[in-house]
Design an enzyme around this catalytic site. Structure first.
Site, PDB file in Angstrom:
ATOM      1  N   GLY A 152       3.845  41.155  -3.761  1.00  0.00           N
ATOM      2  CA  GLY A 152       2.360  40.794  -3.989  1.00  0.00           C
ATOM      3  C   GLY A 152       1.746  39.670  -3.863  1.00  0.00           C
ATOM      4  O   GLY A 152       0.719  39.402  -3.196  1.00  0.00           O
ATOM      5  N   THR A 163      12.013  36.092   5.326  1.00  0.00           N
ATOM      6  CA  THR A 163      11.874  36.634   4.044  1.00  0.00           C
ATOM      7  C   THR A 163      10.314  36.992   3.843  1.00  0.00           C
ATOM      8  O   THR A 163       9.984  38.119   3.440  1.00  0.00           O
ATOM      9  CB  THR A 163      11.925  35.317   3.057  1.00  0.00           C
ATOM     10  OG1 THR A 163      13.429  34.860   3.030  1.00  0.00           O
ATOM     11  CG2 THR A 163      11.753  35.937   1.468  1.00  0.00           C
ATOM     12  N   ASP A 222       5.019  40.122   4.620  1.00  0.00           N
ATOM     13  CA  ASP A 222       3.874  39.947   3.884  1.00  0.00           C
ATOM     14  C   ASP A 222       2.762  38.966   4.725  1.00  0.00           C
ATOM     15  O   ASP A 222       1.356  39.374   4.296  1.00  0.00           O
ATOM     16  CB  ASP A 222       4.292  39.107   2.538  1.00  0.00           C
ATOM     17  CG  ASP A 222       5.153  39.908   1.676  1.00  0.00           C
ATOM     18  OD1 ASP A 222       5.271  41.241   2.042  1.00  0.00           O
ATOM     19  OD2 ASP A 222       6.320  39.266   1.556  1.00  0.00           O
TER      20      ASP A 222
END
Length: 294
Positions: free
Chosen positions: A40, A242, A246
């Protein structure tokens, strides 16, 4: 368009290792660093770095104040990140010599969010705004239903995928973002199905949703009604994967909010994620708008 990202805020503890540790094995790390993360928070950082108007809602412990400060520094409105007496979410990340990662999550404040807090946050948004969600917090179904009742559109990233997702009101989701593994699981696709076959199955299963399927080195796919699109990766040397997904989501959503078409949004999102994986770290690896749109 304003974005409300109700999502995880984590402290990432990253260990560089030769290989992912095996059961019963003790392995020495060749490097370590602590950074801000959580799917998030990473997506909020990506939205803000891309130039979007984004508010992040979530919950942290006192150990996570630096996360709020960092998000604020990127331009994220953090007024809806609430403090409680427990620990913030944590992610223990093993990063192997092939630059692939294995992650262990501790939910912390991400699992302490209440429906009352959700109602207070959603009350500040309405038609024309978008709720952005992942699967690292509680009450996802409630968030989807309440946001739609307020006239908001909803983007759901199904990561990390688990069986709870099958019980979510996915028919209410406007934009569904999956990777190749999540997409195949959600579509119930047979082993060995192609990306196009998985995309086709998802489009038919969720006809009211735009589908974005990210496929690692194979780029990204888009499907909605009769439209099918593909965009190859923006290839750079890989340092750390990673925050790739996102970053992609933040730039895809921002591009669309700026009026770019689906193909152009895919292109900018692939470029941004390509830049991100060429750098070590999560939030800090996400490029700024000038590096992507310039």
């Amino acid at each position: 368009m304003r974005f409300l990202n109700y999502g995880s805020v984590n402290i990432d503890l990253v260990f560089s290792v030769d290989h992912v540790v095996q059961p019963g094995e003790t392995l020495s790390s060749t490097g370590f660093f602590k950074s801000a993360g959580g799917k998030g928070a990473n997506q909020s950082a990506a939205l803000a770095k891309a130039g979007a108007d984004v508010t992040h809602a979530g919950k942290i412990g006192a150990d996570g104040q630096f996360l709020v400060d960092l998000l604020s520094g990127y331009g994220v409105d953090t007024s809806l990140i609430r403090l409680y007496e427990g620990a913030s979410g944590q992610a223990l990340i093993q990063l192997d010599k092939q630059k692939q990662n294995a992650i262990v999550l501790f939910g912390g404040g991400n699992l302490a969010i209440t429906k009352g807090e959700i109602d207070e946050s959603l009350a500040l948004f309405g038609p024309g705004d978008m709720l952005v969600l992942q699967n690292e917090i509680v009450h996802v179904s409630y968030l989807i239903e309440r946001a739609k009742a307020r006239g908001m559109s909803v983007c759901l990233n199904t990561a990390p995928f688990d069986e709870k997702i099958l019980g979510y009101p996915l028919h209410l989701v406007d934009l569904l973002v999956v990777n190749e593994i999540e997409g195949a699981a959600l579509a119930g696709s047979a082993q060995g199905s192609t990306f196009s076959e998985v995309l086709e199955a998802l489009v038919h299963a969720y006809p009211g949703s735009e589908i974005v399927l990210t496929a690692g080195k194979h780029g990204a796919y888009y499907g909605y009604r009769s439209l099918r699109l593909h965009e190859p990766i923006y290839e750079l040397p890989v340092a750390d994967t990673t925050a790739a997904g996102d970053t992609f989501i933040g730039y895809f959503l921002t591009s669309r909010s700026l009026g770019h078409g689906q193909q152009e949004a895919l292109r900018y999102a692939c470029k941004a994620s390509g830049i991100a994986v060429s750098r070590v770290g999560a939030m800090g690896s996400i490029p700024f708008a000038g590096e992507v749109f310039g």
